[in-house]
Design an enzyme around this catalytic site. Sequence first.
Site, PDB file in Angstrom:
ATOM      1  N   SER A  63       0.817  -1.213   0.000  1.00  0.00           N
ATOM      2  CA  SER A  63       0.000   0.000   0.000  1.00  0.00           C
ATOM      3  C   SER A  63       0.848   1.259   0.000  1.00  0.00           C
ATOM      4  CB  SER A  63      -0.909   0.006   1.237  1.00  0.00           C
ATOM      5  OG  SER A  63      -0.131  -0.020   2.420  1.00  0.00           O
ATOM      6  N   LYS A  64       2.120   1.147   0.357  1.00  0.00           N
ATOM      7  CA  LYS A  64       2.991   2.319   0.451  1.00  0.00           C
ATOM      8  C   LYS A  64       3.321   2.924  -0.917  1.00  0.00           C
ATOM      9  CE  LYS A  64       3.322   2.200   4.940  1.00  0.00           C
ATOM     10  NZ  LYS A  64       2.721   3.236   5.795  1.00  0.00           N
TER      11      LYS A  64
END
Length: 362
Positions: A63-64
Amino acid sequence: MRLTWIEYLNLNGLLFMKEKINACDSVLDLIGNTPLIKLNKVTDDLVGNFYAKVEAFNPGHSSKDRIALYIIEEAEKNGILSPGDTIIETTSGNTGFSLAMVSIIKGYNCILAVSSKSSLDKIDMLRSLGAKVYVCPANVSADDDRSYYSVAKRLHDETKGSVYINQYFNQLNIDAHYNSTGPEIWEQTKGQITHLVACSGTGGTISGIAKYLKEKNPNIRILGVDAFGSVLKKYHETKEFDNDEIYPYRIEGLGKNLIPSATDFDSIDYFMKVTDEESAHATRELARREGLFVGYTSGAVLQAIRQYASEGEFDENSNVIAIFPDHGSRYMSKVFSDDWMNEQGFFDSVNAEEVQKIEFIK
């Protein structure tokens, strides 16, 4: 007019060449729009409907990617970054990987201060993308000169033309998920989501999604996941920082020994703490029973869902969305290593059957 065979081939060749090739300009075009996948076997004894937002489908496998691209492009828009500048960040591994990936495409240098708790797999991945890595001791206070927070700040002060992303205290961390992950979940569920369950580290993911979803439907329950050894749950309940809550734990990217301003505690309804051991077994179970090869924090989310369910949080009409933050390949030397699991004492008589023996044919 009749065409010769050669003229026909040439004509069709020219027409074919004019068609646009269906390709991405770079891996950055693949960030976001990750799938929802229904959980079946691991939740078959729970009441409700359970789905995972599997962020491992981002090109950087976490998700980063979302915050790395969003924060860097915002810095570019505001004239803070120029080609050849250096991006510096504090990371447990995933944000660093995403920043290094974006830096390659956009022409920046990348320096990362990493916790020694990060798996060797993550550290090797950062180095493979050309990032300079400083490994800092995990079990020191946040204001210790050796902590990865302090080291990143020092490197920023010492490096001309550098930008410190500072994800723990950067509002853009929240904004990235408010503008991408939140709307995706609302659209994918057709507005039928009733609960969100997500880990909290920097807090940007859960806070950004929560802000968007609560604007759409304030009745949606936002359920956080914290680790034993972290201060977040107690701070959420009391608004007091309790240093006695802090002690070493093994899960990466979950919980904190400080209070990140990128966490909007008011948007989170409740926090559930999970253990290292139960989260590790849940992570392996996701691979073994659902075919989802995801990371340690994904197992923590599954474990939290089970604990929330045991407290009667869900009913038959619940549509629960779980955020699975990253890919299992980053934990081969940890939760997916039988040796590591044995070293932690995680294989007891109950879970010993998880160990799969290898047979060599001679």
